[in-house]
Write an enzyme that holds these catalytic residues in place. Sequence first.
Site, PDB file in Angstrom:
ATOM      1  N   ASP A  21       0.854  -1.195   0.000  1.00 26.78           N
ATOM      2  CA  ASP A  21       0.000   0.000   0.000  1.00 26.78           C
ATOM      3  C   ASP A  21       0.890   1.244   0.000  1.00 26.78           C
ATOM      4  O   ASP A  21       1.702   1.428   0.904  1.00 26.78           O
ATOM      5  CB  ASP A  21      -0.901  -0.035   1.240  1.00 26.78           C
ATOM      6  CG  ASP A  21      -1.605   1.286   1.499  1.00 26.78           C
ATOM      7  OD1 ASP A  21      -1.861   2.009   0.520  1.00 26.78           O
ATOM      8  OD2 ASP A  21      -1.901   1.579   2.672  1.00 26.78           O
ATOM      9  N   ASN A  23      -0.441   4.529  -0.415  1.00 28.22           N
ATOM     10  CA  ASN A  23      -1.131   5.785  -0.056  1.00 28.22           C
ATOM     11  C   ASN A  23      -1.747   5.765   1.344  1.00 28.22           C
ATOM     12  O   ASN A  23      -2.489   6.674   1.709  1.00 28.22           O
ATOM     13  CB  ASN A  23      -2.197   6.134  -1.111  1.00 28.22           C
ATOM     14  CG  ASN A  23      -3.298   5.080  -1.210  1.00 28.22           C
ATOM     15  OD1 ASN A  23      -3.310   4.109  -0.456  1.00 28.22           O
ATOM     16  ND2 ASN A  23      -4.207   5.265  -2.144  1.00 28.22           N
ATOM     17  N   ASP A  25      -4.032   3.879   2.778  1.00 25.38           N
ATOM     18  CA  ASP A  25      -5.441   3.547   3.027  1.00 25.38           C
ATOM     19  C   ASP A  25      -5.628   2.108   3.511  1.00 25.38           C
ATOM     20  O   ASP A  25      -6.750   1.656   3.725  1.00 25.38           O
ATOM     21  CB  ASP A  25      -6.303   3.803   1.787  1.00 25.38           C
ATOM     22  CG  ASP A  25      -5.966   2.891   0.609  1.00 25.38           C
ATOM     23  OD1 ASP A  25      -5.001   2.093   0.723  1.00 25.38           O
ATOM     24  OD2 ASP A  25      -6.657   2.975  -0.433  1.00 25.38           O
ATOM     25  N   ASP A  29      -1.960  -1.475  -3.770  1.00 27.70           N
ATOM     26  CA  ASP A  29      -2.355  -0.761  -4.978  1.00 27.70           C
ATOM     27  C   ASP A  29      -1.337  -0.991  -6.095  1.00 27.70           C
ATOM     28  O   ASP A  29      -0.274  -1.591  -5.887  1.00 27.70           O
ATOM     29  CB  ASP A  29      -2.516   0.736  -4.687  1.00 27.70           C
ATOM     30  CG  ASP A  29      -1.386   1.311  -3.847  1.00 27.70           C
ATOM     31  OD1 ASP A  29      -0.221   1.020  -4.165  1.00 27.70           O
ATOM     32  OD2 ASP A  29      -1.661   2.051  -2.871  1.00 27.70           O
ATOM     33  N   ASP A  98      -5.954 -11.628 -14.773  1.00 26.60           N
ATOM     34  CA  ASP A  98      -6.978 -12.588 -14.377  1.00 26.60           C
ATOM     35  C   ASP A  98      -8.229 -12.331 -15.208  1.00 26.60           C
ATOM     36  O   ASP A  98      -8.761 -11.215 -15.208  1.00 26.60           O
ATOM     37  CB  ASP A  98      -7.298 -12.417 -12.880  1.00 26.60           C
ATOM     38  CG  ASP A  98      -7.503 -13.740 -12.177  1.00 26.60           C
ATOM     39  OD1 ASP A  98      -8.227 -14.578 -12.728  1.00 26.60           O
ATOM     40  OD2 ASP A  98      -6.944 -13.934 -11.080  1.00 26.60           O
ATOM     41  N   ASP A 200     -10.295 -17.646 -14.702  1.00 25.69           N
ATOM     42  CA  ASP A 200     -10.981 -18.072 -13.489  1.00 25.69           C
ATOM     43  C   ASP A 200     -12.108 -19.060 -13.819  1.00 25.69           C
ATOM     44  O   ASP A 200     -12.909 -18.819 -14.722  1.00 25.69           O
ATOM     45  CB  ASP A 200     -11.557 -16.824 -12.799  1.00 25.69           C
ATOM     46  CG  ASP A 200     -12.170 -17.120 -11.454  1.00 25.69           C
ATOM     47  OD1 ASP A 200     -11.420 -17.517 -10.547  1.00 25.69           O
ATOM     48  OD2 ASP A 200     -13.394 -16.958 -11.315  1.00 25.69           O
ATOM     49  N   GLU A 257      -8.155 -22.074 -14.762  1.00 20.46           N
ATOM     50  CA  GLU A 257      -8.507 -22.681 -13.472  1.00 20.46           C
ATOM     51  C   GLU A 257      -9.628 -23.679 -13.735  1.00 20.46           C
ATOM     52  O   GLU A 257     -10.718 -23.306 -14.167  1.00 20.46           O
ATOM     53  CB  GLU A 257      -8.970 -21.609 -12.481  1.00 20.46           C
ATOM     54  CG  GLU A 257      -9.301 -22.205 -11.119  1.00 20.46           C
ATOM     55  CD  GLU A 257     -10.034 -21.221 -10.204  1.00 20.46           C
ATOM     56  OE1 GLU A 257      -9.881 -21.340  -8.976  1.00 20.46           O
ATOM     57  OE2 GLU A 257     -10.789 -20.366 -10.724  1.00 20.46           O
ATOM     58  N   HIS A 330      -3.922 -17.668  -4.014  1.00 19.38           N
ATOM     59  CA  HIS A 330      -4.796 -16.834  -3.199  1.00 19.38           C
ATOM     60  C   HIS A 330      -5.970 -17.597  -2.603  1.00 19.38           C
ATOM     61  O   HIS A 330      -6.682 -17.064  -1.749  1.00 19.38           O
ATOM     62  CB  HIS A 330      -5.325 -15.670  -4.038  1.00 19.38           C
ATOM     63  CG  HIS A 330      -6.150 -16.117  -5.207  1.00 19.38           C
ATOM     64  ND1 HIS A 330      -5.603 -16.787  -6.282  1.00 19.38           N
ATOM     65  CD2 HIS A 330      -7.481 -16.035  -5.457  1.00 19.38           C
ATOM     66  CE1 HIS A 330      -6.569 -17.072  -7.150  1.00 19.38           C
ATOM     67  NE2 HIS A 330      -7.703 -16.633  -6.672  1.00 19.38           N
ATOM     68  N   ASP A 331      -6.191 -18.843  -3.044  1.00 20.36           N
ATOM     69  CA  ASP A 331      -7.317 -19.646  -2.556  1.00 20.36           C
ATOM     70  C   ASP A 331      -6.875 -20.790  -1.650  1.00 20.36           C
ATOM     71  O   ASP A 331      -7.698 -21.634  -1.284  1.00 20.36           O
ATOM     72  CB  ASP A 331      -8.102 -20.234  -3.737  1.00 20.36           C
ATOM     73  CG  ASP A 331      -9.002 -19.213  -4.418  1.00 20.36           C
ATOM     74  OD1 ASP A 331      -9.416 -18.250  -3.741  1.00 20.36           O
ATOM     75  OD2 ASP A 331      -9.281 -19.365  -5.612  1.00 20.36           O
TER      76      ASP A 331
END
Length: 559
Positions: A21, A23, A25, A29, A98, A200, A257, A330-331
């Site tokens: 990150d 910025n 928040d 990003d 993706d 995906d 996938e 990520h899964d």
Amino acid sequence: MEKAWWKEAVVYQVYPRSFLDTNGDGVGDLPGVIEKLDYIKELGADVLWLNPIYKSPNYDNGYDISDYKDIMDEFGTMADFDRLLSEAHKRGIKILMDLVVNHTSSEHAWFVESRKSTDNPYREYYIWKKGKPAGGVPNNWESYFSGPAWSYDKNTDMYYLHLFEEHQPDLNWENEQMRKEVYEMMRWWFDKGIDGFRMDTINMLSKTPGLPDGEPIAGTVYGNRIPHMINGPRIHEYLQEMNREVLSKYDVMTVGETPDITTEDGKLYTGADRHELHMVFQFEHMFVDFVDGEKFSVAPLDLVKLKQIMSRWQVELNGVGWNSLYWDNHDQPRVVSRFGNDREYWEESAKMLGTCLHMMQGTPYIYQGEEIGMTNAVFHSIDEFDDVEAKGAYREYTQNRGMSGEEMIRILNFRSREHARTPMQWDGSENAGFTTGTPWLKVNSNYPKINAKNQVKDESSIFSYYKNLISLRKKHPIIVYGDYTLLLPEDPHLFVYQRSYEGQTLLTLCSFAAEEVEFAFPKAFLDESSRLLISNYGDCPKAEKVTLRPYEARVYLLG
């Protein structure tokens, strides 16, 4: 075997929300990805796969896309993306996007129009059905995120299908005009200069006509939807059309996938003469520690079974299609916590797991943090989770399946995909250097020890070991193209295999045991001409019989 750049590549996967990150928040990003391109280059990866960065209301962390040609506000702007593409290409790094086209967001303009009336031109872009005559949902399919796979829309008194979250309506691939719009969107990205797509849930595009009930599943109100929405009757037609209309016109890589497939299916999707995809992500090895196929359960690793699965894919796709190689994404939970030992043998087992995978035939994928041995985090209550899947499963199992909240949290602490999504651990400063604000998901508490800064300059670190694995792949064609043979298939502790190519033989030896194990060397490798390429322990004596240390890994080259 025909050579190709995407066979020789190593892919680094970035989950942008959790990467860096810039910025404050609390959300990663695109400028953060740009800032770390040199880190990815240092590792040696050739391709950067970005999880979805498109405009999205974020009910499922970007997999619910409201505009395929715009960037999510939290991640930045299209100008940021263009700069990322340019800076990556300057460093010789390709960009893999993706592609999510089984479903869109319910806020996508197509669906907003589709739900207005039954005769709207966009109505047939999605899958709508009346409820059953006696009332209720059109069929007994369950959503992947728990609950029925249908939501009622009172405006037209009909239901729409969503295999995932209710804000992710499934696209109707039977509709030719919808397909044309998808292909146009893909060409738009390729013309911009991207280098490929990870697709995906791509084998879910074709459903059984009529969408019948699935065979009832005991103990639930649902039926088995898998035969009706996986590898459907027109799936290969759609992918061949996609290849003909789009993919064949560009020098790009594709990976689909494809859950619930066999090696025979894999050959159909990846066969060089079939003109569909280059490779697929299959999940068979990810089910190896499930109890009776149930995801939210915990079983010890059955190494014999894991070897059978991995070896079947290696042997059966050889010379026909191509494998993707992964432990983490990520899964999935973190592999060093899952198949390794994230306590007393954290470093050794992380290096061993990398060795085991990267010496196989196929394109390796490294998920952010895997190269520094990031582990599963510890969550204390369901309130600490952000993931829609984890929350849905907690609700389903505690309310409908008689499981206590404590037991479900224990299982999620092993199984949840949230473990892959905790912020990247860059250094030992507050929030692991991920953000100066409040992170969107808590940082794993072990970041003072496990972080990139501690490892990048350390020649004995996990990061440096992964660098070495990648450089060996680039130096020795046998690692990319060699045939595969499993040794000691019934050994419960050792994963040993050979590769052969153009007169050379490679021996990979990996111990999955937390104790010492004896190993008898193949006679050919006792010869002085066999040399050690890499190992995760310093000294590696070679004899007719050796005692391997916990989680030891060695690779030898002969010829």
